[in-house]
Design a protein around this motif. Structure first.
Motif, PDB file in Angstrom:
ATOM      1  N   LEU A 199      22.479 -40.365   0.524  1.00  0.00           N
ATOM      2  CA  LEU A 199      21.518 -41.214  -0.197  1.00  0.00           C
ATOM      3  C   LEU A 199      20.293 -40.417  -0.627  1.00  0.00           C
ATOM      4  O   LEU A 199      19.844 -40.490  -1.774  1.00  0.00           O
ATOM      5  CB  LEU A 199      21.100 -42.404   0.685  1.00  0.00           C
ATOM      6  N   TYR A 200      19.769 -39.634   0.311  1.00  0.00           N
ATOM      7  CA  TYR A 200      18.564 -38.872  -0.044  1.00  0.00           C
ATOM      8  C   TYR A 200      18.899 -37.795  -1.082  1.00  0.00           C
ATOM      9  O   TYR A 200      18.075 -37.492  -1.962  1.00  0.00           O
ATOM     10  CB  TYR A 200      17.937 -38.287   1.225  1.00  0.00           C
ATOM     11  N   LEU A 201      20.107 -37.244  -1.004  1.00  0.00           N
ATOM     12  CA  LEU A 201      20.503 -36.242  -2.006  1.00  0.00           C
ATOM     13  C   LEU A 201      20.458 -36.831  -3.412  1.00  0.00           C
ATOM     14  O   LEU A 201      19.959 -36.187  -4.355  1.00  0.00           O
ATOM     15  CB  LEU A 201      21.918 -35.728  -1.703  1.00  0.00           C
ATOM     16  N   ILE A 202      20.966 -38.053  -3.549  1.00  0.00           N
ATOM     17  CA  ILE A 202      20.944 -38.660  -4.890  1.00  0.00           C
ATOM     18  C   ILE A 202      19.495 -38.717  -5.394  1.00  0.00           C
ATOM     19  O   ILE A 202      19.186 -38.314  -6.522  1.00  0.00           O
ATOM     20  CB  ILE A 202      21.520 -40.092  -4.864  1.00  0.00           C
ATOM     21  N   HIS A 203      18.639 -39.204  -4.515  1.00  0.00           N
ATOM     22  CA  HIS A 203      17.241 -39.380  -4.919  1.00  0.00           C
ATOM     23  C   HIS A 203      16.608 -38.050  -5.323  1.00  0.00           C
ATOM     24  O   HIS A 203      15.986 -37.931  -6.385  1.00  0.00           O
ATOM     25  CB  HIS A 203      16.476 -40.024  -3.754  1.00  0.00           C
TER      26      HIS A 203
ATOM     27  N   LEU B  83      15.234 -34.166  -9.990  1.00  0.00           N
ATOM     28  CA  LEU B  83      15.199 -32.849 -10.658  1.00  0.00           C
ATOM     29  C   LEU B  83      15.890 -32.900 -12.014  1.00  0.00           C
ATOM     30  O   LEU B  83      16.011 -31.887 -12.697  1.00  0.00           O
ATOM     31  CB  LEU B  83      15.902 -31.804  -9.781  1.00  0.00           C
ATOM     32  N   GLY B  84      16.414 -34.070 -12.359  1.00  0.00           N
ATOM     33  CA  GLY B  84      17.122 -34.188 -13.630  1.00  0.00           C
ATOM     34  C   GLY B  84      18.549 -33.683 -13.554  1.00  0.00           C
ATOM     35  O   GLY B  84      19.173 -33.408 -14.578  1.00  0.00           O
ATOM     36  N   LEU B  85      19.067 -33.527 -12.349  1.00  0.00           N
ATOM     37  CA  LEU B  85      20.452 -33.072 -12.203  1.00  0.00           C
ATOM     38  C   LEU B  85      21.383 -34.283 -12.147  1.00  0.00           C
ATOM     39  O   LEU B  85      20.992 -35.347 -11.659  1.00  0.00           O
ATOM     40  CB  LEU B  85      20.612 -32.255 -10.910  1.00  0.00           C
ATOM     41  N   SER B  86      22.577 -34.093 -12.626  1.00  0.00           N
ATOM     42  CA  SER B  86      23.548 -35.179 -12.519  1.00  0.00           C
ATOM     43  C   SER B  86      24.239 -35.059 -11.171  1.00  0.00           C
ATOM     44  O   SER B  86      24.627 -33.969 -10.759  1.00  0.00           O
ATOM     45  CB  SER B  86      24.575 -35.092 -13.645  1.00  0.00           C
TER      46      SER B  86
ATOM     47  N   HIS C  18      15.881 -47.687  -4.483  1.00  0.00           N
ATOM     48  CA  HIS C  18      15.922 -46.504  -5.348  1.00  0.00           C
ATOM     49  C   HIS C  18      17.150 -46.506  -6.260  1.00  0.00           C
ATOM     50  O   HIS C  18      17.471 -45.477  -6.854  1.00  0.00           O
ATOM     51  CB  HIS C  18      15.865 -45.237  -4.483  1.00  0.00           C
ATOM     52  N   ASP C  19      17.797 -47.651  -6.305  1.00  0.00           N
ATOM     53  CA  ASP C  19      18.931 -47.816  -7.224  1.00  0.00           C
ATOM     54  C   ASP C  19      19.937 -46.676  -7.076  1.00  0.00           C
ATOM     55  O   ASP C  19      20.319 -46.017  -8.049  1.00  0.00           O
ATOM     56  CB  ASP C  19      18.380 -47.860  -8.669  1.00  0.00           C
ATOM     57  N   LEU C  20      20.332 -46.429  -5.842  1.00  0.00           N
ATOM     58  CA  LEU C  20      21.168 -45.262  -5.574  1.00  0.00           C
ATOM     59  C   LEU C  20      22.657 -45.526  -5.800  1.00  0.00           C
ATOM     60  O   LEU C  20      23.423 -44.606  -6.091  1.00  0.00           O
ATOM     61  CB  LEU C  20      20.940 -44.796  -4.121  1.00  0.00           C
TER      62      LEU C  20
ATOM     63  N   GLU D  53      16.633 -34.502   6.062  1.00  0.00           N
ATOM     64  CA  GLU D  53      15.663 -34.340   4.968  1.00  0.00           C
ATOM     65  C   GLU D  53      15.340 -32.873   4.725  1.00  0.00           C
ATOM     66  O   GLU D  53      15.196 -32.439   3.585  1.00  0.00           O
ATOM     67  CB  GLU D  53      14.368 -35.103   5.282  1.00  0.00           C
ATOM     68  N   GLN D  54      15.255 -32.121   5.795  1.00  0.00           N
ATOM     69  CA  GLN D  54      14.935 -30.692   5.628  1.00  0.00           C
ATOM     70  C   GLN D  54      16.048 -29.989   4.833  1.00  0.00           C
ATOM     71  O   GLN D  54      15.782 -29.209   3.922  1.00  0.00           O
ATOM     72  CB  GLN D  54      14.757 -30.022   6.988  1.00  0.00           C
ATOM     73  N   HIS D  55      17.299 -30.285   5.183  1.00  0.00           N
ATOM     74  CA  HIS D  55      18.404 -29.644   4.470  1.00  0.00           C
ATOM     75  C   HIS D  55      18.472 -30.092   3.010  1.00  0.00           C
ATOM     76  O   HIS D  55      18.673 -29.283   2.109  1.00  0.00           O
ATOM     77  CB  HIS D  55      19.730 -29.935   5.187  1.00  0.00           C
ATOM     78  N   VAL D  56      18.314 -31.392   2.801  1.00  0.00           N
ATOM     79  CA  VAL D  56      18.385 -31.893   1.422  1.00  0.00           C
ATOM     80  C   VAL D  56      17.263 -31.261   0.592  1.00  0.00           C
ATOM     81  O   VAL D  56      17.496 -30.812  -0.539  1.00  0.00           O
ATOM     82  CB  VAL D  56      18.308 -33.432   1.404  1.00  0.00           C
ATOM     83  N   ASP D  57      16.078 -31.195   1.178  1.00  0.00           N
ATOM     84  CA  ASP D  57      14.965 -30.591   0.435  1.00  0.00           C
ATOM     85  C   ASP D  57      15.239 -29.124   0.134  1.00  0.00           C
ATOM     86  O   ASP D  57      14.958 -28.629  -0.965  1.00  0.00           O
ATOM     87  CB  ASP D  57      13.654 -30.726   1.232  1.00  0.00           C
TER      88      ASP D  57
END
Ligand code: N01
Length: 881
Positions: free
Chosen positions: A37-41, A46-49, A115-117, A460-464
């Motif tokens: 979920l956090y990855l999508i956000h 970043l404008g990535l698909s 966040h409309d994920l 969160e640390q990894h996703v960031d």
């Protein structure tokens, strides 16, 4: 490309990262739990698909599947939540200190909605296969729907405890009643009212669910293979203290979590359980038990997971608690864990777990003495008894950390599968990436803190990190990223080194892969802490992706650097010293430096007991010298080691290397005579060297009265003492005696030349600095005298005829290269000389007995070599030519 679902938005801006119209998506993610979920956000931002594929029909990951009664988090709810959207904290009110599974799932639904994920998630779709296409620099992802999509980057966000372990018990298919797995509990729930229920497994899932199942069942039988440690959760409303800690300072609070040891803010208690009074120890244990928090009990003292003795004290306290709760003493004993140190299997938080065994309809079966033989049509047969059940519940755990990752057939460069690459244990760089699998990222993968930490923070640390990495790649014009072999091998080593200084390897836990038959026994997570790990990941990125190869329109870069080479316990000691903020020794007067060294020595662990310690004096070159003799407890007489302490010819005394001398005495089974040779600046060059020769003469002449065996005399010395030892061997050779059967030189000073690379590489930061060494030389010898072989033994006109030598060097020591050069020079002169280099150690670390555990193999080898020298000795062979 077919997406297989109309509800999912079309692919977006793949070109943003790639250099062609290329892949369908910039990023494909497996799993829609906390991480997905956090990855999508983040990636959307970043404008990535991005496209997430999820096997389940909704979001939630582990909280979607694990719906057994009593399932809840065991990190406080406020901590076990996202920080990326600060408003969530006020929008979502947790009802309890430890939220239930439905509440956590509700939270994740809220985040997904807000966040409309969901529009980027394709549910009810498994990723079966992912194949790296090197020519196109993209992943081809095969889905359970039969579709295939392509992406530039592929992220496994599949969770660490998501692949249930096979039942491993014969006959499950025969059972006529109902079988449930805690990890796949029916969504509609299960009514156990009036049922005869058997539960297999007493990990967190079993311990959370057993009390609630007992409330409904007519009869509950718990099959326990290994008792687990559990402390009461004391669940209830969110504690005031927690609310206060966050109130008005959420951002600071979250930042503290990010830079904490386990991902939850809190002061680390920096005392050993062995250094406080019994009363204080019990008080702290009691308070930790009452806290109902895992990190409180694990961190009650700083050595619970590092020192068996400390761990034993806590384990016994916890066993006492079990005995005080459980009425039947025999049942209490069965529930007391005795086969693993506390914390080395994941401890649990419970609500009335032990109390449940006081209920008349609850029975405990010990599978160690009465193993399960099979599951039958009507229940479970153990070696001693048949049990009839309506329901059997498997709470038998997971193929942790690697199971869900290798369940996808991930094929990297040259057709190598990740499963094959990891056959002997997972190999990752930072727990995030793996050589041979470009553009593949693992969230909370093996080799990262993950399951040892608050997962919300680590996710969160990894996703960031991943998102920032992709952003940087795009901005700088790189298409692919992949770790390099040395970087990965170095990281695997570092992770293992950290695991090895803890008690974790002593348990057959899922941390070790030991719960799954046939799985390699490897410590899976990184135990060095969330804070340290974050700092390393940040450094890797900030320094241009240390340890990675990047490629793309911008060109190629390649780093083979190992980001951390230092031994973990050496690192901890260096950090502790840095925290003290002490002035450098070379800025002190000689008296101050001596007082400082004595005070520091007071704080060391004392080293092992020896048979006897005798202080005396011997004849030096110019008057009496003190010595301290260490005698083994074994029957004498013993061979003798004349020992010369370190301290740059300026500092130290006969007992300044006391722990090491004790260690040497015990391990080498030799009398060790530590000599207090004269020091500079009062007695400058060549006083120390002359005293060295005089001392070994005296020791040789008095061997018998010292309890030694005449003729069996070796020398050993550390640092400047190594210099004295080496010079003594040369002087004894030239003087025709006394006979020395071997020399062991630890980090010796053998040359006044300070231009070798090790001086440059380790000039600063590892206790013995270049400037301190200069201070020592300046006090000891005038520049012209330093060239004399009595000061720089490597400069002797001949090294032939010297006793056999072991020269010990350390990687992060300015003196490393001169030690290595001395071995070469000795060997070239026909002397039997061996080099013992020590990876990740510093000038002082091998001396730190009982503090730097990773120095132990070297200490063992040093003692073994001395034993060999001394055993091979005969008077004839030892007399110099
Ligand atoms: O699994 P486990 P779990 N015959 O592996 C036994 C997290 N979690 O699902 O120890 C008989 O811990 C096995 O015995 P042994 C948490 O990180 C968190 O309970 O291998 N017994 C053990 O007793 C946790 O650690 C929460 O000898 C068999 C049990 O089954 C992790 O998930 C809640 C057996 C398995 O225990 C896993 O927990 C739940 C066999 N063939 C889970 N095979 C929270 O509170 C296995 N066992 C957030």
């Amino acid at each position: 490309m077919s997406t297989g679902s109309d509800s999912v938005a079309p692919a977006g801006t793949a070109e943003a990262v790639g250099d062609t119209g290329g892949p369908d998506f910039d990023v494909v993610v497996a799993g829609a739990g906390f991480a997905g979920l956090y990855l999508i956000h983040r990636l959307r931002g970043l404008g990535l698909s991005v496209r997430v594929y999820e096997t389940a029909d909704d979001v939630g990951g582990t909280w979607y599947w694990n719906r057994y009664p009593g399932a809840r988090c065991d990190i406080q709810s406020i901590d076990y939540s996202y920080s990326f959207d600060p408003d969530l904290h006020s929008e979502w009110t947790w009802s309890e200190k430890y939220a239930t599974q439905p509440e956590i799932l509700g939270y994740l639904h809220h985040v997904a909605d807000k966040h409309d994920l969901r529009r980027d998630i394709q549910f009810s779709t498994r990723i079966d296969r992912a194949v790296w296409d090197d020519a196109a620099a993209q992943w081809r992802i095969a889905l359970s729907t039969g579709d295939e999509v392509t992406c530039r980057h592929y992220v496994m966000a599949t969770g660490c405890l998501s692949m249930p372990k096979a039942p491993e018990i014969e006959g499950t298919e025969r059972f006529a009643g109902d079988i449930y797995f805690t990890s796949r509990w029916p969504h509609e729930g299960v009514d156990l009212t009036g049922k005869r229920v058997g539960v297999i497994g007493t990990g967190s899932s079993g311990i959370q669910s057993i009390p609630l199942m007992a409330e409904q069942a007519a009869q509950l039988t718990v099959f326990q293979r290994t008792p687990n440690f559990s402390i009461p959760a004391h669940n209830g409303p969110i504690p005031e203290a927690k609310l206060d800690a966050v109130a008005g300072r959420q951002a600071d609070y979250r930042e503290e979590a990010r830079w904490s040891r386990g991902g939850v803010p809190g002061e680390a208690y920096e005392m050993s359980a062995l250094t406080v009074s019994e009363e204080e120890r019990q008080e702290r244990f009691e308070a930790a038990w009452e806290s109902g928090e895992l990190f409180e009990i694990i961190g009650v003292f700083n050595d619970i997971l590092g020192n068996q003795q400390s761990n034993d004290l806590l384990s016994e306290f916890l066993r006492g608690k079990i005995r005080s709760i459980v009425d039947d003493p025999a049942t209490a004993e069965l529930l007391c864990p005795t086969d693993h140190p506390f914390g080395t299997k994941r401890p649990c938080l419970d609500t009335n777990y032990y109390q449940t065994f006081n209920l008349p309809h609850v029975e405990l079966v010990d599978l160690r003495t009465n193993p399960i033989e099979r599951i039958t049509e009507t229940g479970i047969d153990t070696a001693e008894k048949s049990f009839d059940f309506d329901v059997i519940v498997f709470a038998t755990g997971f193929d942790a950390m690697t199971g869900a990752i290798v369940a996808v057939d991930i094929v990297g460069r040259d057709g190598v599968t990740l499963k094959d690459k990891w056959a002997d244990g997972p190999k990752t760089y930072l727990g995030l990436t793996s050589v041979g699998f470009p553009n593949l990222f693992l969230v909370t993968g093996p080799g990262s803190p993950s399951v040892l930490s608050n997962m919300a923070v680590s996710i969160e640390q990894h996703v960031d990190w991943i998102a920032d990495c992709l952003d940087t790649m795009r901005r700088e014009g790189y298409t692919t990223i992949e770790p390099t072999d040395p970087a990965e091998a170095g990281w695997v080593q570092y992770v293992n080194d950290y695991g090895d200084i803890t008690l974790y390897p002593r348990a057959n836990s899922w941390y070790m892969g030991a719960n799954v038959p046939g799985k390699p026994r490897v410590f899976l997570p990184f135990v060095g802490g969330v804070d340290r790990y974050r700092a390393i990941c940040d450094e890797v990125a900030e320094r241009g992706f240390v340890g990675f190869a990047l490629d793309g329109p911008a060109g190629s870069t390649r780093s083979e650097e190992v980001v951390r080479r230092i031994q973990p316990d050496v690192e901890l000691v260096l950090e502790a010293m840095e925290a003290l903020g002490l002035p450098p020794i070379e800025t002190m007067s000689v008296d101050e430096a001596r007082a400082f060294m004595e005070a520091s020595n007071e704080m060391r662990p004392p080293g092992p007991e020896v048979g006897e310690i005798v202080d005396g004096t011997l004849d030096g070159a110019d008057g009496d010298l003190d010595y301290r003799l260490y005698r083994p407890a074994t029957a004498g007489p013993h061979p003798i080691v004349a020992y010369f302490h370190g301290g740059g010819w300026v500092l130290g005394s006969a007992d300044s290397d006391d722990p090491f001398c004790r260690d040497l005495c015990v391990r080498a089974d030799a009398v060790v005579v530590s000599v207090n040779y004269r020091h500079a600046p009062e007695a400058r060059f060549p006083a120390a060297a002359d005293d060295g020769l005089a001392a070994v003469r005296w020791i040789a002449d008095h061997a018998e009265e010292l309890g030694g065996i005449p003729g069996r005399l070796a020398v050993c010395g550390w640092s400047a003492g190594g210099n004295v030892a080496a010079v003594t061997c040369q002087l004894a050779r030239d003087a025709g005696g006394p006979a020395i059967v071997g020399q062991v030189l630890l980090n010796p000073v053998v040359d006044c030349d300070m231009t070798r690379s090790s001086y440059e590489e380790n000039a600063d930061g590892y206790i013995l600095t270049e400037s301190l060494m200069r201070w020592f030389w300046d006090h000891y010898a005038d520049p012209e005298d330093r060239l004399d072989p009595k000061a720089s033994p490597i400069r002797a006109s001949s090294l032939a005829g010297l006793p056999p030598a072991l020269v010990v060097t350390c990687e992060f020591d300015p003196l490393r290269d001169e030690g290595a050069a001395y071995v070469d020079a000795l060997a070239a002169a026909g002397v039997e000389a061996r080099h013992l280099p020590n990876r990740g150690h510093t000038h002082t670390s091998l001396m730190a007995v009982d503090l730097v555990l990773t120095g132990e193999p070297a200490r063992v080898e040093i003692a073994r070599t001395l034993r060999d020298f001394l055993a091979a000795a005969t008077w004839d062979a030892a007399v110099p030519a």
